[in-house]
Design a protein around this motif. Structure first.
Motif, short mmCIF file in Angstrom:
data_model
loop_
_atom_site.label_atom_id
_atom_site.label_comp_id
_atom_site.label_asym_id
_atom_site.label_seq_id
_atom_site.Cartn_x
_atom_site.Cartn_y
_atom_site.Cartn_z
N GLY A 57 0.84 -1.18 0.00
CA GLY A 57 0.00 0.00 0.00
C GLY A 57 0.88 1.24 0.00
N CYS A 58 0.41 2.30 -0.57
CA CYS A 58 1.22 3.51 -0.70
C CYS A 58 1.24 4.29 0.61
N GLY A 59 2.45 4.62 1.06
CA GLY A 59 2.60 5.39 2.28
C GLY A 59 2.45 6.87 2.03
N ALA A 60 2.54 7.64 3.11
CA ALA A 60 2.44 9.09 3.00
C ALA A 60 3.68 9.63 2.27
N ILE A 61 3.47 10.69 1.52
CA ILE A 61 4.61 11.25 0.79
C ILE A 61 5.68 11.78 1.74
N GLU A 62 5.26 12.23 2.93
CA GLU A 62 6.21 12.80 3.88
C GLU A 62 7.26 11.78 4.34
N SER A 63 6.97 10.49 4.22
CA SER A 63 7.92 9.46 4.64
C SER A 63 8.76 8.94 3.48
N PHE A 64 8.56 9.47 2.28
CA PHE A 64 9.23 8.94 1.09
C PHE A 64 10.75 9.06 1.19
N GLY A 65 11.25 10.14 1.76
CA GLY A 65 12.69 10.37 1.80
C GLY A 65 13.44 9.33 2.60
N GLY A 66 12.80 8.66 3.53
CA GLY A 66 13.48 7.67 4.35
C GLY A 66 13.33 6.25 3.85
N THR A 67 12.84 6.08 2.66
CA THR A 67 12.63 4.74 2.10
C THR A 67 13.70 4.38 1.09
N ARG A 68 13.75 3.09 0.73
CA ARG A 68 14.68 2.65 -0.32
C ARG A 68 14.34 3.34 -1.64
N GLN A 69 13.04 3.47 -1.88
CA GLN A 69 12.61 4.13 -3.11
C GLN A 69 13.08 5.60 -3.14
N GLY A 70 12.99 6.25 -1.98
CA GLY A 70 13.42 7.64 -1.92
C GLY A 70 14.90 7.81 -2.22
N ALA A 71 15.71 6.93 -1.64
CA ALA A 71 17.15 6.99 -1.89
C ALA A 71 17.47 6.69 -3.34
N TRP A 72 16.77 5.75 -3.92
CA TRP A 72 17.01 5.38 -5.32
C TRP A 72 16.61 6.53 -6.25
#
Length: 358
Positions: A281-296
């Motif tokens: 499920g899609c998380g909040a955009i505010e947490s994107f920077g701390g994810t693997r996807q955000g780093a990639w």
């Protein structure tokens, strides 16, 4: 006139620098340093006729030397009569040549010429004219010689056909000092990216939508997980509602650091999108920077023509707090130049004024 103190070791009354002496003749200078009384004593004993004869011989000897030198120099001149330039290492080494050139090759004859930067004006190039008329922005960038050359031409002011305020071009810069014109402009075409989860309005301009599809697919193939689209295009009316919601909950000052006023939003161009990590499920955009996807995404978005528009540490330039989820499409060529040049804001990329406030 103020008094000037003498440097260490110099005399002068009261330690001040003495006024310079008046110039004197060479004869007076010689007389001043010759020994007293002995001056010219031996010469007075030589008969006058002998002295005149010696003087005549010396005069004609000097004249002969000058004649030979003049003849040699005239013979050494080229067909145009110009004297050759000396190429001795000593003369050449007196002034360092620009660019690390070999000093023995040719001596420096003037100030170094500044290196030329950027691309030459090419707005009249047939390829540029055709691409602009057809609305093929990537072809325009290519016609200028690629992203770096395009940027150089714009920054150097030699590309008047490129308008960074044109809302229909992928190189548009929208910030708090550069509103859309007109404020309620709408893209001519919008499509939804394929094969990805999305919420709210998931449409983008066609090139941006295709690139986002490729980005999401690559992230999955490279094992970092699923990326979903949270919000992409917003109309003037939609952005008005979004901004007013922030104002109502945070106040105007805080809202201005997190949401653009209507007419000042990249979302309205159809070239910007907010993304989210969607592993389960899609998380909040505010947490994107701390994810693997955000780093990639931070490391690889440029490969697909996107940049992270609002990076951490650049609020003083962009006017917004960090938004690692906010991606802006500028096309593969410009995104590569942006990445390779180590830029972090479009304002710096195009050498535009910072826009911390309206």
């Amino acid at each position: 006139m103020r008094n000037v103190q003498a440097p260490h070791g110099l005399g002068g009354q009261n330690g001040r620098v003495p006024h310079p002496e008046q110039p004197i003749s060479r004869r007076a200078a010689r007389a001043a340093v010759a020994p007293p009384r002995a001056r010219g004593a031996w010469m007075s004993k030589v008969p006058l006729r002998v002295r005149w004869t010696a003087f005549a011989i010396a005069f004609w000897a000097v004249a002969a030397v000058f004649a030979v030198s003049a003849f040699s120099l005239s013979g050494a001149r080229g067909p145009g009569g110009a004297a050759p330039v000396a190429t001795s290492n000593a003369a050449a080494a007196a002034v360092a040549l620009p660019g690390g050139a070999d000093a023995s090759a040719a001596p420096a004859t003037g100030l170094p010429v500044p290196a030329q930067t950027g691309a030459a004006a090419r707005c009249d190039d047939p390829a540029v004219v055709t691409a602009l008329a057809a609305g093929k922005d990537e072809d325009v960038v290519t016609a200028f010689g690629g992203g770096a050359a395009f940027r150089g031409a714009v920054v150097d002011g030699v590309a008047p056909c490129v308008d960074l305020g044109d809302p229909h071009r992928l190189w548009i810069v929208v910030d708090k000092k550069r509103p859309l014109n007109p404020l309620d402009v709408e893209p001519s075409e919008l499509v939804a990216p394929a094969d990805m989860q999305r919420t709210v309005d998931g449409r983008l301009q066609p090139a941006a939508a295709e690139a986002l599809t490729a980005l999401v697919a690559a992230a999955a193939q490279e094992g970092v997980g699923a990326i979903g689209l949270n919000s992409a295009y917003r109309s003037f009316a939609s952005q008005t509602r979004t901004y007013n919601g922030y104002v109502n909950s945070l106040g105007r000052d805080a809202a201005d650091q997190q949401s653009a006023r209507p007419g000042f939003s990249e979302h309205q161009t159809g070239l910007a999108t907010d993304v989210a990590a969607c592993d389960s499920g899609c998380g909040a955009i505010e947490s994107f920077g701390g994810t693997r996807q955000g780093a990639w995404v931070a490391a690889n978005a440029w490969r697909f023509g996107y940049i992270v528009r609002y990076e951490s540490g650049y609020t003083s330039t962009t006017g917004y707090e960090a938004e690692p989820w906010h991606l802006r499409y500028i096309g593969p060529e410009l995104a590569k130049a942006y990445h390779d040049g180590g830029f972090h804001t479009l304002e710096d990329f195009f050498v535009l004024p910072a826009a911390p406030g309206y």
